[in-house]
Write a protein that holds these residues in place. Sequence first.
Motif, PDB file in Angstrom:
ATOM      1  N   PHE A 205      22.659 -61.471 -11.947  1.00 32.11           N
ATOM      2  CA  PHE A 205      22.245 -60.057 -12.036  1.00 32.11           C
ATOM      3  C   PHE A 205      21.045 -59.799 -11.128  1.00 32.11           C
ATOM      4  CE2 PHE A 205      21.375 -55.949 -13.695  1.00 32.11           C
ATOM      5  CZ  PHE A 205      20.008 -55.870 -13.910  1.00 32.11           C
ATOM      6  N   TYR A 206      20.062 -60.683 -11.187  1.00 29.91           N
ATOM      7  CA  TYR A 206      18.866 -60.470 -10.361  1.00 29.91           C
ATOM      8  C   TYR A 206      19.146 -60.721  -8.892  1.00 29.91           C
ATOM      9  CZ  TYR A 206      16.014 -59.427 -14.332  1.00 29.91           C
ATOM     10  OH  TYR A 206      15.496 -58.805 -15.439  1.00 29.91           O
ATOM     11  N   GLU A 207      20.071 -61.612  -8.620  1.00 21.35           N
ATOM     12  CA  GLU A 207      20.464 -61.821  -7.220  1.00 21.35           C
ATOM     13  C   GLU A 207      21.089 -60.548  -6.662  1.00 21.35           C
ATOM     14  OE1 GLU A 207      23.055 -65.169  -7.576  1.00 21.35           O
ATOM     15  OE2 GLU A 207      21.400 -66.609  -7.698  1.00 21.35           O
ATOM     16  N   ARG A 208      21.909 -59.915  -7.496  1.00 17.77           N
ATOM     17  CA  ARG A 208      22.558 -58.652  -7.057  1.00 17.77           C
ATOM     18  C   ARG A 208      21.520 -57.569  -6.870  1.00 17.77           C
ATOM     19  NH1 ARG A 208      26.492 -59.870 -10.807  1.00 17.77           N
ATOM     20  NH2 ARG A 208      25.580 -58.431 -12.331  1.00 17.77           N
ATOM     21  N   GLN A 209      20.577 -57.505  -7.799  1.00 17.50           N
ATOM     22  CA  GLN A 209      19.544 -56.473  -7.725  1.00 17.50           C
ATOM     23  C   GLN A 209      18.731 -56.638  -6.438  1.00 17.50           C
ATOM     24  OE1 GLN A 209      17.156 -56.250 -11.227  1.00 17.50           O
ATOM     25  NE2 GLN A 209      16.748 -54.084 -10.916  1.00 17.50           N
ATOM     26  N   LEU A 210      18.409 -57.885  -6.143  1.00 22.11           N
ATOM     27  CA  LEU A 210      17.676 -58.165  -4.903  1.00 22.11           C
ATOM     28  C   LEU A 210      18.545 -57.801  -3.701  1.00 22.11           C
ATOM     29  CD1 LEU A 210      15.918 -61.551  -5.640  1.00 22.11           C
ATOM     30  CD2 LEU A 210      14.795 -59.442  -4.982  1.00 22.11           C
ATOM     31  N   GLY A 211      19.820 -58.085  -3.820  1.00 21.07           N
ATOM     32  CA  GLY A 211      20.748 -57.754  -2.741  1.00 21.07           C
ATOM     33  C   GLY A 211      20.738 -56.261  -2.441  1.00 21.07           C
ATOM     34  N   HIS A 212      20.745 -55.441  -3.499  1.00 17.30           N
ATOM     35  CA  HIS A 212      20.699 -53.969  -3.310  1.00 17.30           C
ATOM     36  C   HIS A 212      19.409 -53.550  -2.646  1.00 17.30           C
ATOM     37  CE1 HIS A 212      24.335 -53.520  -5.415  1.00 17.30           C
ATOM     38  NE2 HIS A 212      23.863 -53.703  -6.629  1.00 17.30           N
ATOM     39  N   MET A 213      18.318 -54.163  -3.094  1.00 11.73           N
ATOM     40  CA  MET A 213      17.002 -53.806  -2.526  1.00 11.73           C
ATOM     41  C   MET A 213      16.955 -54.184  -1.052  1.00 11.73           C
ATOM     42  SD  MET A 213      14.822 -54.945  -5.880  1.00 11.73           S
ATOM     43  CE  MET A 213      13.318 -55.389  -5.161  1.00 11.73           C
ATOM     44  N   ILE A 214      17.502 -55.335  -0.725  1.00 15.58           N
ATOM     45  CA  ILE A 214      17.505 -55.803   0.669  1.00 15.58           C
ATOM     46  C   ILE A 214      18.350 -54.871   1.532  1.00 15.58           C
ATOM     47  CG2 ILE A 214      18.360 -57.637   2.193  1.00 15.58           C
ATOM     48  CD1 ILE A 214      17.579 -59.614  -0.133  1.00 15.58           C
ATOM     49  N   GLU A 215      19.490 -54.507   1.014  1.00 12.60           N
ATOM     50  CA  GLU A 215      20.392 -53.631   1.776  1.00 12.60           C
ATOM     51  C   GLU A 215      19.720 -52.292   2.049  1.00 12.60           C
ATOM     52  OE1 GLU A 215      24.335 -53.518  -0.033  1.00 12.60           O
ATOM     53  OE2 GLU A 215      24.772 -51.760   1.209  1.00 12.60           O
ATOM     54  N   LYS A 216      19.068 -51.779   1.022  1.00 15.26           N
ATOM     55  CA  LYS A 216      18.385 -50.475   1.165  1.00 15.26           C
ATOM     56  C   LYS A 216      17.312 -50.577   2.234  1.00 15.26           C
ATOM     57  CE  LYS A 216      15.985 -47.065  -1.602  1.00 15.26           C
ATOM     58  NZ  LYS A 216      15.023 -46.907  -2.676  1.00 15.26           N
ATOM     59  N   ARG A 217      16.553 -51.620   2.163  1.00 13.48           N
ATOM     60  CA  ARG A 217      15.454 -51.797   3.127  1.00 13.48           C
ATOM     61  C   ARG A 217      15.988 -51.965   4.546  1.00 13.48           C
ATOM     62  NH1 ARG A 217      10.213 -51.821   2.597  1.00 13.48           N
ATOM     63  NH2 ARG A 217       9.467 -51.902   0.474  1.00 13.48           N
ATOM     64  N   GLN A 218      17.056 -52.739   4.661  1.00 13.94           N
ATOM     65  CA  GLN A 218      17.615 -52.983   5.997  1.00 13.94           C
ATOM     66  C   GLN A 218      18.098 -51.685   6.625  1.00 13.94           C
ATOM     67  OE1 GLN A 218      20.422 -56.072   4.966  1.00 13.94           O
ATOM     68  NE2 GLN A 218      19.232 -57.641   6.010  1.00 13.94           N
ATOM     69  N   ASN A 219      18.716 -50.848   5.793  1.00 13.69           N
ATOM     70  CA  ASN A 219      19.220 -49.563   6.293  1.00 13.69           C
ATOM     71  C   ASN A 219      18.087 -48.640   6.709  1.00 13.69           C
ATOM     72  OD1 ASN A 219      21.834 -50.364   5.824  1.00 13.69           O
ATOM     73  ND2 ASN A 219      21.964 -49.383   3.821  1.00 13.69           N
ATOM     74  N   GLU A 220      17.000 -48.727   5.970  1.00 18.03           N
ATOM     75  CA  GLU A 220      15.887 -47.809   6.226  1.00 18.03           C
ATOM     76  C   GLU A 220      14.913 -48.349   7.263  1.00 18.03           C
ATOM     77  OE1 GLU A 220      15.584 -46.076   1.639  1.00 18.03           O
ATOM     78  OE2 GLU A 220      14.110 -47.506   2.415  1.00 18.03           O
ATOM     79  N   LEU A 221      14.986 -49.651   7.517  1.00 18.08           N
ATOM     80  CA  LEU A 221      13.921 -50.301   8.296  1.00 18.08           C
ATOM     81  C   LEU A 221      13.721 -49.694   9.682  1.00 18.08           C
ATOM     82  CD1 LEU A 221      11.840 -52.623   8.317  1.00 18.08           C
ATOM     83  CD2 LEU A 221      13.576 -54.049   9.386  1.00 18.08           C
ATOM     84  N   LYS A 222      14.816 -49.636  10.424  1.00 20.93           N
ATOM     85  CA  LYS A 222      14.674 -49.189  11.827  1.00 20.93           C
ATOM     86  C   LYS A 222      14.133 -47.764  11.877  1.00 20.93           C
ATOM     87  CE  LYS A 222      17.454 -51.934  14.879  1.00 20.93           C
ATOM     88  NZ  LYS A 222      18.684 -52.631  14.547  1.00 20.93           N
ATOM     89  N   GLU A 223      14.724 -46.935  11.019  1.00 22.82           N
ATOM     90  CA  GLU A 223      14.310 -45.534  10.956  1.00 22.82           C
ATOM     91  C   GLU A 223      12.825 -45.428  10.605  1.00 22.82           C
ATOM     92  OE1 GLU A 223      16.678 -43.362  11.847  1.00 22.82           O
ATOM     93  OE2 GLU A 223      15.094 -41.841  11.815  1.00 22.82           O
ATOM     94  N   LYS A 224      12.440 -46.144   9.602  1.00 25.76           N
ATOM     95  CA  LYS A 224      11.048 -46.079   9.123  1.00 25.76           C
ATOM     96  C   LYS A 224      10.094 -46.633  10.180  1.00 25.76           C
ATOM     97  CE  LYS A 224      11.155 -46.010   4.131  1.00 25.76           C
ATOM     98  NZ  LYS A 224      10.968 -46.736   2.887  1.00 25.76           N
ATOM     99  N   GLN A 225      10.541 -47.674  10.864  1.00 30.15           N
ATOM    100  CA  GLN A 225       9.682 -48.251  11.899  1.00 30.15           C
ATOM    101  C   GLN A 225       9.461 -47.232  13.012  1.00 30.15           C
ATOM    102  OE1 GLN A 225      11.859 -51.939  12.768  1.00 30.15           O
ATOM    103  NE2 GLN A 225      10.158 -53.154  12.007  1.00 30.15           N
ATOM    104  N   ARG A 226      10.564 -46.577  13.373  1.00 27.18           N
ATOM    105  CA  ARG A 226      10.472 -45.578  14.447  1.00 27.18           C
ATOM    106  C   ARG A 226       9.577 -44.426  14.020  1.00 27.18           C
ATOM    107  NH1 ARG A 226      14.906 -42.304  16.214  1.00 27.18           N
ATOM    108  NH2 ARG A 226      16.074 -43.293  14.571  1.00 27.18           N
ATOM    109  N   ILE A 227       9.807 -43.936  12.833  1.00 25.00           N
ATOM    110  CA  ILE A 227       8.993 -42.815  12.328  1.00 25.00           C
ATOM    111  C   ILE A 227       7.535 -43.231  12.255  1.00 25.00           C
ATOM    112  CG2 ILE A 227       8.536 -41.365  10.312  1.00 25.00           C
ATOM    113  CD1 ILE A 227      11.581 -41.406   9.792  1.00 25.00           C
ATOM    114  N   GLY A 228       7.326 -44.428  11.769  1.00 28.05           N
ATOM    115  CA  GLY A 228       5.965 -44.929  11.634  1.00 28.05           C
ATOM    116  C   GLY A 228       5.255 -44.991  12.976  1.00 28.05           C
ATOM    117  N   MET A 229       5.998 -45.485  13.957  1.00 35.94           N
ATOM    118  CA  MET A 229       5.422 -45.626  15.299  1.00 35.94           C
ATOM    119  C   MET A 229       5.087 -44.257  15.883  1.00 35.94           C
ATOM    120  SD  MET A 229       4.444 -47.998  16.998  1.00 35.94           S
ATOM    121  CE  MET A 229       4.714 -49.291  18.097  1.00 35.94           C
ATOM    122  N   TYR A 230       6.069 -43.355  15.851  1.00 34.86           N
ATOM    123  CA  TYR A 230       5.853 -42.004  16.398  1.00 34.86           C
ATOM    124  C   TYR A 230       4.737 -41.311  15.654  1.00 34.86           C
ATOM    125  CZ  TYR A 230      10.287 -42.339  18.987  1.00 34.86           C
ATOM    126  OH  TYR A 230      11.301 -42.722  19.822  1.00 34.86           O
ATOM    127  N   GLY A 231       4.778 -41.469  14.324  1.00 37.67           N
ATOM    128  CA  GLY A 231       3.758 -40.819  13.507  1.00 37.67           C
ATOM    129  C   GLY A 231       2.368 -41.286  13.889  1.00 37.67           C
TER     130      GLY A 231
END
Lengths: 313, 172
Positions: free
Chosen positions: B133-159
């Motif tokens: 269960f916790y492995e899956r939960q971590l998996g969801h968190m990782i997936e979410k972060r991976q999807n958001e990472l590039k976008e957030k990095q770009r926004i962060g940089m521009y910001g």
Amino acid sequence: MQESIIKIFPKHLRDVLNACQVNGDCLEEIRLRIRQPLLFFYGNEEWFLDTERKMLTKRKEQAYVVTKEDLEQMFSYLSHYSFYAYEDEIRQGYLTLEGGHRVGLAGQAVMENEQVKSMRYIYFMNIRVAKEKKDCAKKIIPYILHQDSIYNTLLVSPPGVGKTTYLRDTVRLLSNGGNLMEGLRVSVIDERSEIAACHLGMPQNDVGIRTDVLDGCDKAKGMLMVLRSMSPQVIAVDELGGEEDYRAVEKVLYSGSHILGTIHAKNMEELEQKPYFGHWLKTHIFERFVLLKKSEGGTHYFEIYDKDFKQLC
Amino acid sequence: MLKVTGSVFILIAGCGFGISNSFRMKKQLEQLISLQEMLYLLEGEIKHFKRPLPEAFMAAAEEKQELYGEVFCLISKRLLECKYISGSHVWRDSFLEYQTQFVCTKEEFEVFLKAGSFLDANERETQEKELAFYERQLGHMIEKRQNELKEKQRIGMYGSVLTGAFLIILLL
């Protein structure tokens, strides 16, 4: 008392036990039962634990009463919080501590297909303090040696006399060798972890330098396994009893190895009446019988018989 | 000249802040992935080798050095000491000792702390299910972060760069 025993008690009892300074040499057993007084078998007598005065006492009214929480905590410590890792031992009703001390367990058996699958509500424990008695079997060795090995030998006694202790020491002496003989390759089938008392795979008792241990394995299967893999000169096994054990012993004997075993019996007459044993008596499979006895004063002694039941000593 | 120098420094600071933020987000993701890997290692030790927990934690710690290796070593030592009421308490306290070295969010860290509940299961199947269960939960968190990472990095940089530029304009 040894640290490995004190460590499994809840903290509030550890402090008391440390303060009591119980002499580990005189301590035989500790019994814990839910909602009953904690009992020590110390110096051949029963004692209770007085937690207020931090001492052992004979007075039941001052006895510490074991709680459910104590036992649950102790079980966590015993199993290192890893119930799953000790499922096989728990199913058989025991765990082995570092130092070779055995903790007998009782509770509610969980049955599946008429087999004990597990145990729950483990609220009864019996901690048996391990004591090696080195050289207790020294006088037996000359009678069982034969050419470059031993006679097929049975150690016979009723429960509680010390068959396993003598077996362990005999294994050690045979394995290490000495003036009378060179050391022998001994394989121990330690079904209930009582001979070598392995804890996390390491023997807690001295079983000799040429001894291999197969721990926690069914006796009959174990004998055949070591025959194939460890080329033993002697196979040591405790409490021979069932039909499978006897069949396995026969296979061992045909392979050229020798058996050093134990069996429950009060005397030689009772031994003769054991099931499956009659055939062995007729074929003289076992050539030496060591009948262990304990006098009323607690002294251990033995009688040795040959294959014709003629007393040798 | 002074104004130009000051503007350049402000811009560099802005970029630096953006880059540092970007690294932090990447490290957060790495820590999540590392914990998931450690749980897989533990699962293997428990499921296949049936090692007692102190040994299982030590074996997993040896596979993975650095932060989680240290935490698992500490957990292994504490389990052997037999001083805690339950395994989950050992897990929780050990993670809390290293709290300052975790760069994850507060919510993520709470999940880390709760993941130790599998240690209190009384039999293997339940333990494996909790761990999964916790492995899956971590998996969801990782997936979410991976999807958001590039976008957030770009926004962060521009910001960060835009903030720097804005500051320059303001000060000039």
